[in-house]
Design an enzyme around this catalytic site. Structure first.
Site, PDB file in Angstrom:
ATOM      1  CG  HIS A  56      -2.125  -0.746   1.240  1.00  0.00           C
ATOM      2  ND1 HIS A  56      -2.573  -1.451   2.339  1.00  0.00           N
ATOM      3  CD2 HIS A  56      -3.052  -0.938   0.262  1.00  0.00           C
ATOM      4  CE1 HIS A  56      -3.720  -2.051   2.038  1.00  0.00           C
ATOM      5  NE2 HIS A  56      -4.032  -1.761   0.787  1.00  0.00           N
ATOM      6  CB  CYS A 116      -2.717   0.336   8.461  1.00  0.00           C
ATOM      7  SG  CYS A 116      -1.291   0.086   7.420  1.00  0.00           S
TER       8      CYS A 116
END
Ligand code: ARG
Length: 294
Positions: free
Chosen positions: A184, A287
């Site tokens: 990511h 996150c």
């Protein structure tokens, strides 16, 4: 030099002297009550290794309480049994000016999270745009000044970058991730400076892990952010970049000691929060944090 927004208990002289200004943020988090590692969708996840859900909750609580102590506002979405990755709220969407572009997850295991987050956005007064393209929200999309940096290679598709640009009418810069450990964008780039603030776009700055990107993307980053902090591979490997900044305080992993020193040199105030248990799922501080921009 303005200090009116800084939290006295945590803002050191270095930050004040350097003129860094804290911006109060609004975040969405999800208590990891059902956290475990029962499948593998990134190289960090190993279902054979035991996880300690109570420890994950305690570590998460420290992050939550740290945000509150710094003066930020935290909203919570209820965790859903059977969705162990829901704690990583950054993937739940991307929000600017009260518009929430929903997530459409790459892997089946997380697909039900998409509608759950969209439901929360609707119930809390956000205008929801249902996604057509596969995208994992703020995990892959980062607002830097007035530009959106968008990652692809492992999760969000290139088509989602186009959709994102249509939804928000902003410039979208596509970056290719090449190392599966940094799947990511928020594992490889940290936005340090105010998204919109006194210095505006010019003041926007980032830290990044060069080796997570292909050559083309490295060149784009070098050109656009000549003052960026280049983080060492060792700090990247402990998810040092998966951090949350309010323009002054930067919440980072205690393992990212080199990055911590770099931040201090630049007048930021690193605040160390250990999420070792949540790293077993391949996630860290950022996150677990979705910014809600009203
Ligand atoms: N286990 C999760 C996944 O692989 C971790 C997500 C981490 N989130 C992030 N924003 N990087 O999808």
């Amino acid at each position: 030099m303005s200090t009116q927004n800084t939290a006295p208990a945590t803002a050191p002289d270095a930050g004040l002297a350097s003129g860094r200004i804290q911006q109060i943020r609004r975040y969405l988090m999800c208590r990891p009550e059902h956290f475990t590692v029962s499948y593998t969708i990134n190289p960090w996840m190993e279902p054979a290794n035991p996880t300690d859900t109570a420890l994950a909750v305690r570590q998460w609580q420290t992050l939550h309480d740290t945000y509150l102590a710094l003066g930020h506002k935290v909203h919570l979405i209820d965790p859903i049994e059977g969705l162990p990755d829901m704690v990583y709220t950054a993937n739940g969407g991307f929000v600017i000016d009260n518009v929430a572009y929903g997530a459409k997850f790459r892997f089946q295991e997380r697909v039900p999270e998409g509608p759950a987050f969209m439901e929360w956005f609707r119930a809390n007064g956000f205008q929801v745009v249902e996604p057509v393209e596969v995208n994992e929200g703020e995990g892959d999309f980062l607002l830097v000044g007035d530009t959106i940096l968008a990652g692809t290679g492992f999760r969000s598709t290139g088509d989602s970058h186009r959709e994102l640009g249509d939804v928000f009418g902003k410039e979208v810069v596509s970056l290719n991730l090449v190392d599966p450990r940094f799947y990511h964008l928020d594992t490889a780039i940290s936005v340090l400076d105010p998204v919109e603030g006194p210095g505006g776009v010019e003041k926007a700055n980032i830290a990044y892990l060069e080796h997570a990107f292909d050559e083309r993307s490295q060149a784009i980053l070098a050109e656009r952010y000549p003052d960026a902090i280049r983080v060492a591979d060792a700090d990247g490997a402990v998810f040092g970049l998966n951090s949350a900044s309010d323009g002054l305080n930067v919440i980072i992993s205690p393992r990212a000691t080199g990055f911590e020193a770099q931040l201090r040199e630049r007048g930021y105030n690193p605040v160390l929060v250990d999420l070792s248990e949540l790293l077993l799922g391949g996630g860290g501080i950022k996150c677990c944090t979705l910014e809600l921009r009203r």
